[in-house]
Design a protein around this motif. Structure first.
Motif, mmCIF file in Angstrom:
data_model
loop_
_atom_site.group_PDB
_atom_site.id
_atom_site.type_symbol
_atom_site.label_atom_id
_atom_site.label_comp_id
_atom_site.label_asym_id
_atom_site.label_seq_id
_atom_site.Cartn_x
_atom_site.Cartn_y
_atom_site.Cartn_z
ATOM 1 N N VAL A 167 -27.889 60.627 -129.725
ATOM 2 C CA VAL A 167 -27.235 60.634 -128.412
ATOM 3 C C VAL A 167 -27.644 61.820 -127.538
ATOM 4 O O VAL A 167 -26.909 62.810 -127.398
ATOM 5 C CB VAL A 167 -25.695 60.573 -128.526
ATOM 6 N N PRO A 168 -28.833 61.768 -126.923
ATOM 7 C CA PRO A 168 -29.204 62.768 -125.916
ATOM 8 C C PRO A 168 -28.169 62.800 -124.792
ATOM 9 O O PRO A 168 -27.481 61.806 -124.534
ATOM 10 C CB PRO A 168 -30.563 62.277 -125.416
ATOM 11 N N ARG A 169 -28.076 63.924 -124.123
ATOM 12 C CA ARG A 169 -27.044 64.091 -123.096
ATOM 13 C C ARG A 169 -27.666 64.634 -121.812
ATOM 14 O O ARG A 169 -28.326 65.674 -121.820
ATOM 15 C CB ARG A 169 -25.988 65.073 -123.612
ATOM 16 N N THR A 170 -27.487 63.907 -120.708
ATOM 17 C CA THR A 170 -27.927 64.379 -119.396
ATOM 18 C C THR A 170 -26.778 65.155 -118.761
ATOM 19 O O THR A 170 -25.662 64.646 -118.636
ATOM 20 C CB THR A 170 -28.336 63.202 -118.499
ATOM 21 N N LEU A 171 -27.066 66.391 -118.368
ATOM 22 C CA LEU A 171 -26.043 67.275 -117.809
ATOM 23 C C LEU A 171 -26.071 67.234 -116.287
ATOM 24 O O LEU A 171 -27.120 67.038 -115.674
ATOM 25 C CB LEU A 171 -26.279 68.704 -118.296
ATOM 26 N N SER A 172 -24.919 67.455 -115.698
ATOM 27 C CA SER A 172 -24.811 67.430 -114.237
ATOM 28 C C SER A 172 -23.844 68.506 -113.786
ATOM 29 O O SER A 172 -23.302 69.262 -114.598
ATOM 30 C CB SER A 172 -24.305 66.050 -113.774
#
Length: 343
Positions: A22-27
């Motif tokens: 589960v890679p995670r894109t941060l914002s």
């Protein structure tokens, strides 16, 4: 069996490389929620304009957002069945994490040692966080005590890795372009610069935060940390949910703003111990000690090595260990790290 019970001590193999899911894109959402959960106020991570004046393209994500995200990815494979997270070493932040970056994690098992009770063992892993381009953004070693599933399972030969006591100042990575030559101390919130801190100096950060059950569980979910002891009160004999150690780290780091507002960038993690458990209702306070200082090649930037200690209710100022050398019961965290500040 389609559900995942998590790994137990006997499931690990020395040298095994574990690619975490589960890679995670941060914002900006993670930044806003981080600042809502902790009293984080360091200017470089709060203001794009302040960061640009310091040579960066914008405000990077808080360094501990990167740490928690990378750490959280590892939990289902490393510490889902943990008794406790024991320590850290050889940590380095290798490049900034920006809103829009996607982080993933991978770990290598570098040590295994069964405990004398035969019910658990210590697993040592070296973890790397990688961005969407495959570039490493963070690396660290941690060791965790993990339960055994089968008490009769044979113990592996004990291997305890030799770890450096500190990250050498020359091995610290300064973010590309960072320049504190025209640093705005008024906007940063304090006038104290690198030259004002003396090795051996201790700083009481004065303020405190009482840990709430709902906030700690929200924070732990934010980092997708699934360790059972943080959510399920039946996992402990005392019926309490254990506060995620990273929650205490972030609280203490944020509290350190009062006295270390200009320690803007965390670049190294030398050592760390979660000395005693933290539970809901505990009030966390923090103090720091200056352990070392070093110049860097970046304009106007110096490195300072700090001990950050988090304590709970009633702790005496700057108290750390009892006469027998053990941590006092009020000490929650003893963290040794490097930060960058203006000369």
């Amino acid at each position: 069996m389609k559900t995942n019970p998590g790994r137990f001590f006997e499931d690990y193999r020395l040298g095994e490389v574990i690619v975490h899911a589960v890679p995670r894109t941060l914002s900006g959402g993670e930044r806003a929620l981080y600042h809502a959960l902790y009293p984080a106020r360091h200017a470089l991570h709060s203001s794009d304009e302040f960061a640009r004046a310091c040579g960066l393209r914008a405000a990077p994500m808080d360094d501990l957002i990167a740490f928690h995200t990378v750490f959280g990815k590892t939990v289902p494979d490393i510490s889902l069945n943990a008794v406790a997270n024991l320590g850290y070493a050889e940590g380095r932040w290798l490049r900034p994490v920006w809103p829009g970056d996607t982080l993933r994690s991978e770990s290598t098992v570098i040590g295994l040692k069964e405990n004398s009770n035969g019910k658990s063992g210590v697993v040592y892993v070296r973890t790397r966080g990688l961005n969407q381009s495959g570039e490493p953004v963070l690396e660290y070693v941690r060791w965790v005590m993990v339960r055994k599933r089968d008490l009769d399972a044979p113990a592996p030969g004990p291997v305890v890795p030799e770890l450096k006591k500190t990250v050498a100042a020359d091995d610290l990575i300064v973010p590309e372009g960072l320049d504190f030559s025209n640093y705005d101390f008024a906007l940063a919130g304090e006038r104290h610069r690198w030259a004002d801190y003396m090795v051996g100096e201790k700083i009481d950060h004065v303020d405190g935060v009482t840990v709430e059950e709902a906030e700690h569980m929200l924070a732990t979910r934010l980092w997708q940390n699934t360790a059972k002891v943080h959510f399920d009160r039946t996992q402990r004999e005392d019926g309490k949910r254990l506060i995620y150690g990273g929650h205490v780290i972030s609280l203490a780091r944020a509290l350190s703003f009062n006295g270390l507002a200009n320690a803007q960038v965390v670049v190294g993690l030398n050592a760390g111990a979660h000395a005693n458990p933290c539970f809901s209702g505990d009030t966390v306070r923090a103090w720091s000690e200056v352990l070392d200082k070093a110049p860097t090649a970046a304009p106007g930037v110096g490195a300072v090595r700090l001990r950050l200690v988090a304590v709970k209710d009633g702790a005496a100022p700057f108290a750390l260990r009892a006469d027998d050398g053990k941590y006092l019961a009020e000490v929650l965290l003893d963290l040794d790290y490097w930060a960058l500040m203006p000369l």
